[in-house]
Design a protein around this motif. Structure first.
Motif, PDB file in Angstrom:
ATOM      1  N   GLY A  17      12.208   7.428  -2.326  1.00 42.09           N
ATOM      2  CA  GLY A  17      12.370   6.331  -3.322  1.00 42.09           C
ATOM      3  C   GLY A  17      11.554   6.001  -3.720  1.00 42.09           C
ATOM      4  N   ASN A  18       9.713   6.107  -3.218  1.00 42.62           N
ATOM      5  CA  ASN A  18       8.366   5.500  -4.221  1.00 42.62           C
ATOM      6  C   ASN A  18       8.315   5.919  -4.674  1.00 42.62           C
ATOM      7  OD1 ASN A  18       9.439   2.989  -3.005  1.00 42.62           O
ATOM      8  ND2 ASN A  18       8.188   3.142  -0.533  1.00 42.62           N
ATOM      9  N   ARG A  19       8.821   7.777  -4.861  1.00 47.28           N
ATOM     10  CA  ARG A  19       8.132   8.491  -5.688  1.00 47.28           C
ATOM     11  C   ARG A  19       7.220   8.123  -6.415  1.00 47.28           C
ATOM     12  NH1 ARG A  19      10.439  14.365  -4.966  1.00 47.28           N
ATOM     13  NH2 ARG A  19      10.184  13.839  -2.788  1.00 47.28           N
ATOM     14  N   LYS A  20       8.244   7.579  -7.732  1.00 50.95           N
ATOM     15  CA  LYS A  20       7.492   7.165  -9.131  1.00 50.95           C
ATOM     16  C   LYS A  20       6.955   6.070  -8.988  1.00 50.95           C
ATOM     17  CE  LYS A  20      11.641   8.794 -12.152  1.00 50.95           C
ATOM     18  NZ  LYS A  20      12.803   8.492 -11.913  1.00 50.95           N
ATOM     19  N   VAL A  21       6.845   5.708  -8.232  1.00 50.38           N
ATOM     20  CA  VAL A  21       5.607   4.267  -8.513  1.00 50.38           C
ATOM     21  C   VAL A  21       4.578   4.699  -7.553  1.00 50.38           C
ATOM     22  CG1 VAL A  21       5.310   1.903  -7.151  1.00 50.38           C
ATOM     23  CG2 VAL A  21       7.509   2.183  -7.336  1.00 50.38           C
ATOM     24  N   PHE A  22       4.501   5.755  -6.575  1.00 51.77           N
ATOM     25  CA  PHE A  22       3.581   6.596  -6.092  1.00 51.77           C
ATOM     26  C   PHE A  22       2.595   7.258  -7.238  1.00 51.77           C
ATOM     27  CE2 PHE A  22       2.742   6.555  -1.418  1.00 51.77           C
ATOM     28  CZ  PHE A  22       3.607   5.047  -0.955  1.00 51.77           C
ATOM     29  N   CYS A  27      -1.371   8.772 -11.091  1.00 51.16           N
ATOM     30  CA  CYS A  27      -1.941   8.392 -12.315  1.00 51.16           C
ATOM     31  C   CYS A  27      -3.442   7.347 -12.994  1.00 51.16           C
ATOM     32  CB  CYS A  27      -0.852   8.059 -13.785  1.00 51.16           C
ATOM     33  SG  CYS A  27      -0.079   9.462 -13.218  1.00 51.16           S
ATOM     34  N   LYS A  28      -2.903   6.123 -12.782  1.00 52.57           N
ATOM     35  CA  LYS A  28      -3.331   5.088 -13.338  1.00 52.57           C
ATOM     36  C   LYS A  28      -5.104   5.302 -12.911  1.00 52.57           C
ATOM     37  CE  LYS A  28      -3.341   0.477 -12.092  1.00 52.57           C
ATOM     38  NZ  LYS A  28      -2.846  -0.560 -11.356  1.00 52.57           N
ATOM     39  N   ASN A  29      -4.874   5.999 -11.432  1.00 55.78           N
ATOM     40  CA  ASN A  29      -5.853   5.876 -10.787  1.00 55.78           C
ATOM     41  C   ASN A  29      -7.260   7.371 -11.109  1.00 55.78           C
ATOM     42  OD1 ASN A  29      -5.710   3.948  -9.279  1.00 55.78           O
ATOM     43  ND2 ASN A  29      -5.378   4.924  -6.686  1.00 55.78           N
ATOM     44  N   ILE A  30      -6.515   7.903 -11.514  1.00 55.47           N
ATOM     45  CA  ILE A  30      -6.780   9.240 -12.188  1.00 55.47           C
ATOM     46  C   ILE A  30      -7.252   8.787 -13.344  1.00 55.47           C
ATOM     47  CG2 ILE A  30      -5.937  11.746 -13.348  1.00 55.47           C
ATOM     48  CD1 ILE A  30      -4.368  12.408 -11.208  1.00 55.47           C
ATOM     49  N   VAL A 169      -4.683   5.212  -3.815  1.00 57.44           N
ATOM     50  CA  VAL A 169      -5.682   3.982  -3.891  1.00 57.44           C
ATOM     51  C   VAL A 169      -4.640   2.336  -4.777  1.00 57.44           C
ATOM     52  CG1 VAL A 169      -7.330   1.995  -4.030  1.00 57.44           C
ATOM     53  CG2 VAL A 169      -7.786   4.323  -3.267  1.00 57.44           C
ATOM     54  N   GLY A 170      -4.544   1.275  -3.768  1.00 59.10           N
ATOM     55  CA  GLY A 170      -3.617   0.270  -4.358  1.00 59.10           C
ATOM     56  C   GLY A 170      -2.322   0.414  -4.416  1.00 59.10           C
ATOM     57  N   ILE A 171      -1.947   1.090  -3.642  1.00 57.70           N
ATOM     58  CA  ILE A 171      -0.794   1.281  -3.268  1.00 57.70           C
ATOM     59  C   ILE A 171       0.237   0.369  -2.232  1.00 57.70           C
ATOM     60  CG2 ILE A 171      -0.293   3.346  -2.118  1.00 57.70           C
ATOM     61  CD1 ILE A 171       2.332   2.775  -5.097  1.00 57.70           C
ATOM     62  N   GLN A 172      -1.135  -0.092  -1.229  1.00 60.90           N
ATOM     63  CA  GLN A 172      -0.682  -0.434  -0.180  1.00 60.90           C
ATOM     64  C   GLN A 172      -0.947  -2.574  -0.563  1.00 60.90           C
ATOM     65  OE1 GLN A 172       1.218  -0.227   2.452  1.00 60.90           O
ATOM     66  NE2 GLN A 172       1.981   1.959   2.162  1.00 60.90           N
ATOM     67  N   LEU A 193      -9.024   3.256   2.445  1.00 59.49           N
ATOM     68  CA  LEU A 193      -8.252   3.732   0.928  1.00 59.49           C
ATOM     69  C   LEU A 193      -7.909   5.046   1.612  1.00 59.49           C
ATOM     70  CD1 LEU A 193     -12.036   3.551  -0.183  1.00 59.49           C
ATOM     71  CD2 LEU A 193     -10.626   1.735  -0.939  1.00 59.49           C
ATOM     72  N   LYS A 194      -7.891   5.473   2.304  1.00 59.67           N
ATOM     73  CA  LYS A 194      -7.268   7.036   2.234  1.00 59.67           C
ATOM     74  C   LYS A 194      -5.400   6.351   2.029  1.00 59.67           C
ATOM     75  CE  LYS A 194      -7.177  11.064   4.589  1.00 59.67           C
ATOM     76  NZ  LYS A 194      -7.399  12.365   5.493  1.00 59.67           N
ATOM     77  N   ARG A 195      -5.217   5.386   3.061  1.00 58.21           N
ATOM     78  CA  ARG A 195      -3.984   4.620   2.809  1.00 58.21           C
ATOM     79  C   ARG A 195      -3.691   4.662   2.260  1.00 58.21           C
ATOM     80  NH1 ARG A 195      -1.668   8.739   5.650  1.00 58.21           N
ATOM     81  NH2 ARG A 195      -0.029   7.875   6.124  1.00 58.21           N
TER      82      ARG A 195
END
Ligand code: ATP
Ligand code: MG
Length: 392
Positions: A17-22, A27-30, A169-172, A193-195
């Motif tokens: 469900g969250n794939r697009k958000v992830f 992309c933002k982090n890259i 990083v940041g998704i949570q 950070l890894k999670r």
């Protein structure tokens, strides 16, 4: 010449469900980490392609290997979309490898290409067999050759480099890491950070009992963590007054328990102020008197915030292994005193009683002191461009 990197997301793809958000967060982090490099990024739901100039390839790879959420990276060779070029390139690649068996796996997103995937695999495989002495093994090959036929070109790769895995990083959202100069809390920060947890750090210092070198050490540890996040701030709490007052008013055996309850109270208040969802620390069950389960319950009871303890169930040696891997260990063992290591009592209580803590705390005006602490806390932003070694 341009090189193409194929990036696979790994665990991230299980979150349907969250794939697009992830992927957007990744992309933002890259984008942040590749700032200053010329590249082109294309992504779909199962992988990502990054094109860079050949001269930037190594630095780009090095940076991508510090991005959580990337499962693997393959460096692709590119050829024109015709079967002879593909065959020749595959043989050229395989001639430099040591193997007995191989398999060709073809993906064809370019449906205009005249052959289908199976036909490509079989033509390329046949050509390899004619030119190199080896055999095909579709179940357990020594070498897997991947051929991806895309609109603009065909990409071929064999070697795959493992990425860090985890979530972007940041998704949570944000967590507040209680960061000391020890070994455990930087590892706890790395694992969070890894999670996908973005970090703000809280450091308690007791000048002049602790030194400015001790603070620099913590900033250096934060700057190492910052290489995975580029976003870290350290909030420095002046803890001297509160710590001295506890030491004057509580019995020796209880000073550490009460000091840690104060740290939690401050972390609780501060996390609300800077909108961190959880508190994170490097406590490990049984490691010291204040980390027995009974101590943890008594210390934890001053806050309702969830406390995440990523290394709670690890042995010290396991924690040290990670500290070495992430390059924090050598800094953590520098010999500067932390506010938890000054005035350590001979016999700290291992089964503290909440009522006793509350009684000793009632003897001091800790609420006013906590207000002061929070008011005087100041922020150090870790400069992302500053190289770690500049800090010491
Ligand atoms: P060590 O590796 O020596 O155990 P440590 O920092 O883990 O170092 P502990 O006494 O075990 O020391 O502290 C438990 C946790 O409490 C730390 O991992 C850290 O999260 C937090 N903590 C301790 N001292 C501080 C401090 N001065 N500032 C912020 N957090 C601290
Ligand atoms: Mg510890």
């Amino acid at each position: 010449m341009e090189k193409l990197l194929l990036i696979k997301y790994g665990e991230l793809t299980t979150k349907k469900g969250n794939r697009k958000v992830f992927i957007k967060m990744l992309c933002k982090n890259i984008e942040k980490i590749l700032y200053g490099i010329n590249y082109n990024l294309e992504q779909n739901l199962s992988c990502m392609y990054i094109k860079v100039e050949e001269k930037d390839l190594n630095v780009c790879l090095e940076k991508l290997l510090q991005v959580f959420g990337i499962h693997s990276i393959a460096i692709c060779e590119s050829v024109n979309n015709n079967i002879e070029d593909i065959q020749n390139k595959v043989v050229e690649i395989l001639k430099n490898k040591n193997f007995n068996s191989f398999k060709i796996e073809t993906k064809r997103s370019n449906k205009k290409f005249s052959l289908n995937s199976l036909e490509v695999s079989s033509k390329v495989g046949g050509f390899v067999l004619k030119n190199i002495s080896c055999k095909v093994d579709v179940h357990n090959p020594d070498i897997l050759v991947n051929v991806e036929i895309r609109g603009e070109a065909t990409y071929i790769y064999v070697d795959v480099i493992s990425g860090l895995g985890g979530y972007p990083v940041g998704i949570q959202g944000k967590g507040l890491l209680m960061l000391s100069g020890g070994i455990d809390s930087p590892v706890a920060g790395y694992l969070s950070l890894k999670r996908g947890v973005d970090l703000e750090c809280l450091y308690f210092e007791s000048l002049p009992h602790t030194s400015l070198e001790a603070r620099e050490k913590v900033l250096k540890l934060a700057s190492i963590l910052n290489e995975y996040s580029l976003n870290i701030k350290v909030h420095v709490v002046p803890f001297t007054n509160i710590q001295e007052t506890i030491y004057k008013n509580a019995p020796d055996s209880y000073i550490i328990t009460i000091m840690r309850r104060m740290m939690y109270r401050i972390a609780d208040r501060y996390s609300k102020k800077i909108k961190c969802k959880v508190i994170i620390n490097g406590e490990s069950i049984g490691q010291v008197a204040s980390q027995t389960l009974t101590s943890m319950v008594v210390i934890n009871s001053v806050t309702n915030k969830p406390i995440i303890r990523p290394v709670a169930c690890m042995d010290k040696l396991e924690i040290i292994d990670i500290a070495n891997k992430i390059n924090t260990y050598q800094t953590s063992i520098l010999p500067y005193e932390d506010c938890c290591t000054i005035f350590v009592p001979k016999h700290p209580v291992i089964n503290p009683k909440i009522e006793k803590c509350e009684y000793y705390e009632s003897l001091i005006d800790y609420k006013t002191m906590i207000d002061e602490c929070i008011k005087n806390t100041f922020v150090v932003k870790i400069n992302e461009s500053k190289k770690i070694n500049d800090l010491l």
